[in-house]
Design a protein around this motif. Structure first.
Motif, PDB file in Angstrom:
ATOM      1  N   UNK A  58       0.831  -1.210   0.000  1.00  0.00           N
ATOM      2  CA  UNK A  58       0.000   0.000   0.000  1.00  0.00           C
ATOM      3  C   UNK A  58       0.867   1.261   0.000  1.00  0.00           C
ATOM      4  N   UNK A  59       1.923   1.277   0.799  1.00  0.00           N
ATOM      5  CA  UNK A  59       2.760   2.478   0.836  1.00  0.00           C
ATOM      6  C   UNK A  59       3.621   2.594  -0.421  1.00  0.00           C
ATOM      7  N   UNK A  60       4.060   1.467  -0.990  1.00  0.00           N
ATOM      8  CA  UNK A  60       4.794   1.522  -2.257  1.00  0.00           C
ATOM      9  C   UNK A  60       3.886   2.051  -3.362  1.00  0.00           C
ATOM     10  N   UNK A  61       2.661   1.547  -3.403  1.00  0.00           N
ATOM     11  CA  UNK A  61       1.701   1.991  -4.414  1.00  0.00           C
ATOM     12  C   UNK A  61       1.378   3.482  -4.243  1.00  0.00           C
ATOM     13  N   UNK A  62       1.214   3.915  -3.006  1.00  0.00           N
ATOM     14  CA  UNK A  62       0.930   5.325  -2.734  1.00  0.00           C
ATOM     15  C   UNK A  62       2.086   6.220  -3.187  1.00  0.00           C
ATOM     16  N   UNK A  63       3.306   5.682  -3.173  1.00  0.00           N
ATOM     17  CA  UNK A  63       4.479   6.432  -3.615  1.00  0.00           C
ATOM     18  C   UNK A  63       4.692   6.312  -5.130  1.00  0.00           C
ATOM     19  N   UNK A  64       3.773   5.610  -5.820  1.00  0.00           N
ATOM     20  CA  UNK A  64       3.848   5.524  -7.272  1.00  0.00           C
ATOM     21  C   UNK A  64       4.526   4.286  -7.826  1.00  0.00           C
ATOM     22  N   UNK A  65       4.739   3.283  -6.988  1.00  0.00           N
ATOM     23  CA  UNK A  65       5.393   2.048  -7.427  1.00  0.00           C
ATOM     24  C   UNK A  65       4.379   0.924  -7.617  1.00  0.00           C
ATOM     25  N   UNK A  66       4.586   0.132  -8.655  1.00  0.00           N
ATOM     26  CA  UNK A  66       3.850  -1.103  -8.875  1.00  0.00           C
ATOM     27  C   UNK A  66       4.813  -2.237  -8.552  1.00  0.00           C
ATOM     28  N   UNK A  67       4.348  -3.279  -7.885  1.00  0.00           N
ATOM     29  CA  UNK A  67       5.196  -4.422  -7.510  1.00  0.00           C
ATOM     30  C   UNK A  67       4.803  -5.629  -8.355  1.00  0.00           C
TER      31      UNK A  67
END
Length: 155
Positions: A58-67
């Motif tokens: 969730x925090x990676x996605x909020x920072x603009x990252x896709x995993x």
């Protein structure tokens, strides 16, 4: 086996995913993508790493990252893994290891003091332009996601 370096154009791929679809790296152009390569679903180290990515998703996605996670496991095993661990990001299957090899995540490595051929636990961050921003090889399963977050300036 050559490894990717910062500034390299990340090799495109289209792979089958655990949810029954396919994923092409080119479809994610314009976003930052964290691609992590792991040896085998449902093993202790890979479970630790996958769950760490899940917990940070969730925090990676909020920072603009896709995993995206990639392993040589068949799609059905990845689907079981995703369900068992409630993984919320795509897991892609590379059974012929062509993507692993193109990204430098397959080759000789040390395992319990012996040199063997296999998946090299690795994480590559691809920028919106398709170029490598971070390339980390031979990472440890435990603590790797926390270190990556620090390296990306997210902690």
């Amino acid at each position: 086996m050559p490894r990717l370096a910062v500034g390299d154009l990340a090799p495109d791929f289209t792979l089958a995913t655990a949810d029954g679809g396919t994923l092409a790296l080119s479809s994610l152009r314009g976003r930052r993508v964290v691609v992590f390569f792991f040896p085998a679903a449902m093993t202790p180290g890979c479970t630790t790493e996958a769950c760490d990515f899940r917990d940070s998703y969730a925090s990676l996605e909020a920072a603009g990252y896709t995993v995206v996670g990639i392993s040589p496991d068949p799609v059905d095993r990845l689907a079981q893994f995703a369900e068992a661990e409630a993984l919320t990001y795509p897991l892609a299957s590379d059974p012929d290891r062509s993507v692993l090899e193109a990204w430098g995540a397959y080759g000789e490595k040390k395992l319990y003091g012996k040199t063997v051929e296999g998946v090299i636990r690795s994480t590559v961050v691809v920028g919106p332009d398709g170029r490598v921003e971070v390339a980390q090889y031979n990472v440890r399963a435990t603590g790797h996601v926390a270190k990556l977050r620090r390296d990306l300036g997210l902690d």
